[in-house]
Design a protein around this motif. Sequence first.
Motif, mmCIF file in Angstrom:
data_model
loop_
_atom_site.group_PDB
_atom_site.id
_atom_site.type_symbol
_atom_site.label_atom_id
_atom_site.label_comp_id
_atom_site.label_asym_id
_atom_site.label_seq_id
_atom_site.Cartn_x
_atom_site.Cartn_y
_atom_site.Cartn_z
ATOM 1 N N ALA A 145 35.245 34.140 36.926
ATOM 2 C CA ALA A 145 34.841 32.556 37.176
ATOM 3 C C ALA A 145 35.945 31.569 36.481
ATOM 4 O O ALA A 145 35.806 30.450 37.033
ATOM 5 N N ALA A 146 36.746 32.030 35.691
ATOM 6 C CA ALA A 146 37.593 31.363 35.029
ATOM 7 C C ALA A 146 38.927 30.745 35.710
ATOM 8 O O ALA A 146 39.572 29.977 35.754
ATOM 9 N N GLY A 147 39.177 31.621 36.838
ATOM 10 C CA GLY A 147 40.140 31.390 37.873
ATOM 11 C C GLY A 147 41.631 31.892 37.247
ATOM 12 O O GLY A 147 41.641 32.755 36.365
ATOM 13 N N GLY A 148 42.520 31.639 38.111
ATOM 14 C CA GLY A 148 43.719 32.361 37.822
ATOM 15 C C GLY A 148 43.984 33.722 37.604
ATOM 16 O O GLY A 148 44.939 34.368 36.764
ATOM 17 N N ALA A 149 43.173 34.435 38.511
ATOM 18 C CA ALA A 149 43.038 35.853 38.372
ATOM 19 C C ALA A 149 44.395 36.739 38.792
ATOM 20 O O ALA A 149 44.884 36.427 39.886
ATOM 21 N N PRO A 150 45.163 37.435 38.005
ATOM 22 C CA PRO A 150 46.094 38.162 38.373
ATOM 23 C C PRO A 150 45.644 39.281 39.418
ATOM 24 O O PRO A 150 44.610 39.991 39.223
ATOM 25 N N GLU A 151 46.246 39.249 40.633
ATOM 26 C CA GLU A 151 45.903 40.359 41.618
ATOM 27 C C GLU A 151 47.022 41.417 41.742
ATOM 28 O O GLU A 151 48.252 41.018 41.916
ATOM 29 N N ASP A 152 46.641 42.544 42.114
ATOM 30 C CA ASP A 152 47.318 43.667 41.948
ATOM 31 C C ASP A 152 48.342 43.547 41.322
ATOM 32 O O ASP A 152 49.656 44.300 41.487
ATOM 33 N N GLY A 153 48.330 43.391 40.041
ATOM 34 C CA GLY A 153 49.146 43.566 39.088
ATOM 35 C C GLY A 153 50.138 42.458 39.064
ATOM 36 O O GLY A 153 50.936 42.301 37.970
ATOM 37 N N ALA A 154 50.034 41.435 39.930
ATOM 38 C CA ALA A 154 50.988 40.487 39.948
ATOM 39 C C ALA A 154 50.393 39.126 39.242
ATOM 40 O O ALA A 154 49.214 39.059 39.604
ATOM 41 N N PRO A 155 50.927 38.165 38.815
ATOM 42 C CA PRO A 155 50.347 36.842 38.454
ATOM 43 C C PRO A 155 49.904 36.256 39.712
ATOM 44 O O PRO A 155 50.500 36.065 40.770
ATOM 45 N N GLY A 156 48.652 35.727 39.658
ATOM 46 C CA GLY A 156 47.997 34.993 40.668
ATOM 47 C C GLY A 156 47.409 33.884 40.500
ATOM 48 O O GLY A 156 47.448 33.516 39.142
ATOM 49 N N GLY A 157 47.114 32.805 41.391
ATOM 50 C CA GLY A 157 46.503 31.557 41.167
ATOM 51 C C GLY A 157 47.698 30.450 41.040
ATOM 52 O O GLY A 157 48.594 30.868 40.502
ATOM 53 N N ASP A 158 47.305 29.397 41.362
ATOM 54 C CA ASP A 158 48.234 28.406 41.050
ATOM 55 C C ASP A 158 47.797 27.095 40.309
ATOM 56 O O ASP A 158 48.591 26.320 39.814
ATOM 57 N N ASP A 159 46.613 27.040 39.742
ATOM 58 C CA ASP A 159 46.028 25.903 38.930
ATOM 59 C C ASP A 159 46.418 26.183 37.370
ATOM 60 O O ASP A 159 46.015 27.196 36.935
ATOM 61 N N PRO A 160 47.123 25.228 36.918
ATOM 62 C CA PRO A 160 47.733 25.826 35.513
ATOM 63 C C PRO A 160 46.534 25.903 34.494
ATOM 64 O O PRO A 160 46.410 26.749 33.658
ATOM 65 N N VAL A 161 45.470 25.041 34.509
ATOM 66 C CA VAL A 161 44.294 24.908 33.737
ATOM 67 C C VAL A 161 43.484 26.308 33.941
ATOM 68 O O VAL A 161 42.963 26.705 33.116
ATOM 69 N N GLY A 162 43.388 26.790 35.195
ATOM 70 C CA GLY A 162 42.615 27.967 35.674
ATOM 71 C C GLY A 162 43.518 29.328 34.834
ATOM 72 O O GLY A 162 42.904 30.152 34.283
ATOM 73 N N LEU A 163 44.744 29.083 34.992
ATOM 74 C CA LEU A 163 45.721 30.299 34.540
ATOM 75 C C LEU A 163 45.277 30.316 32.965
ATOM 76 O O LEU A 163 45.283 31.322 32.548
ATOM 77 N N ARG A 164 45.328 29.073 32.345
ATOM 78 C CA ARG A 164 45.247 29.023 30.877
ATOM 79 C C ARG A 164 43.861 29.636 30.561
ATOM 80 O O ARG A 164 43.688 30.503 29.607
ATOM 81 N N ASP A 165 43.099 29.076 31.028
ATOM 82 C CA ASP A 165 41.284 29.558 30.903
ATOM 83 C C ASP A 165 41.261 30.957 31.189
ATOM 84 O O ASP A 165 40.536 31.653 30.216
ATOM 85 N N ARG A 166 41.804 31.457 32.274
ATOM 86 C CA ARG A 166 41.875 33.141 32.498
ATOM 87 C C ARG A 166 42.330 33.831 31.312
ATOM 88 O O ARG A 166 41.895 34.960 30.621
ATOM 89 N N ALA A 167 43.678 33.374 30.814
ATOM 90 C CA ALA A 167 44.368 33.989 29.678
ATOM 91 C C ALA A 167 43.668 33.848 28.456
ATOM 92 O O ALA A 167 43.348 34.909 27.814
ATOM 93 N N LEU A 168 42.986 32.640 28.363
ATOM 94 C CA LEU A 168 42.252 32.483 26.833
ATOM 95 C C LEU A 168 40.816 33.504 26.967
ATOM 96 O O LEU A 168 40.852 34.200 26.007
ATOM 97 N N LEU A 169 40.303 33.603 27.923
ATOM 98 C CA LEU A 169 39.002 34.482 28.055
ATOM 99 C C LEU A 169 39.512 35.955 27.929
ATOM 100 O O LEU A 169 38.611 36.671 27.258
ATOM 101 N N GLU A 170 40.293 36.269 29.060
ATOM 102 C CA GLU A 170 41.032 37.782 28.708
ATOM 103 C C GLU A 170 41.149 38.228 27.326
ATOM 104 O O GLU A 170 40.906 39.294 26.776
ATOM 105 N N LEU A 171 41.861 37.105 26.552
ATOM 106 C CA LEU A 171 42.286 37.575 25.267
ATOM 107 C C LEU A 171 41.250 37.574 24.343
ATOM 108 O O LEU A 171 41.030 38.481 23.410
#
Length: 345
Positions: A145-171
């Motif tokens: 739900a955070a967005g910015g999901a990496p798909e098939d091992g490659a970086p995915g998503g285009d929304d900068p905030v979503g990418l940041r939020d996904r990285a934050l929660l994953e970490l």
Amino acid sequence: MSERTAPRRGAPSAAQGIERYLRHVALERGLSANSQAAYRRDLEAYAAWLEARGVRDLSAVTPETLSEYVVDLGRPADPAAEAARPPLAPASITRRLSTVRGMHRFLFEEGLLESHAGSGVRTPKRAQRLPKALAVEDVEALLAAAGGAPEDGAPGGDDPVGLRDRALLELLYATGARVSEVTALDVDDLLTGAGRGDVWGDPLRALGEGGLLRVTGKGSKQRIVPYGSYAGRALAAYLVRARPPMAERGRGTPALFVGPRGGRLSRQSAWLVIRAAAERAGITSEVSPHTLRHSFATHLLAGGADVRTVQELLGHASVTTTQIYTQVTADTLREHYLLAHPRAR
């Protein structure tokens, strides 16, 4: 020297004692700014309580005085009082008393008080509350739900905030680090193995398979925590697609996670990220930054990790603090026992 016979060189007032103790915890014990602020709040509330009873010299404080303070903290609020407050929970009372005891002990050991008024004062019993942990399925829904999901091992998503939020929660979930520890990270705290390249130059190659994180915890103690490929790919996607345009709005910062103006992401903002993701994921139970830390520890122990290992990863000073998580896995252990033991049923 007896605890009751230490010499006194001049008893300080409550305000003087507080300032002297706060300098001690800041300079000699190296407590973080957040811990120092918490100590100050607790001690100033204690000083106000003493002043309301006409006690201005800390030498006049006795164990009976502190016992009365503990009882008063646990009393229901008086609606007629000018500054009515709700009674504190046992855990909060224990924390406040621990802070006050620490100050009295320090001033006694410095020879500024004749006795240690906190010795022998009992703290209220704390209910053994199990940490709240999400099921693995709920954690996965939260992360998605955070967005910015990496798909098939490659970086995915285009929304900068979503990418940041996904990285934050994953970490947060991958390392079990406190939210204050993660928001304090710099990019250079992402450690890579030999031959994996530089984080700044090629994040996907450097982080895609996971790596190590240098975390600075309480008391400025550092520990090294591993993280896996899911967090690594989310971090790489964020560093490639999101952090550069976000960071350039600021004045330049080494911070790993940045806000919309290019400055370091705050703890409060990180909390809002988690709450928003929980709402989008349809999780009805309360979710906080510590929920991911609890989930990290619970899932590791349920998967067979050693308590001492989890202690090191969490940065707990004592294994006793970590052992509370073993109670959370009791149902899992019982289920495995019932399935595996020939005479369990």
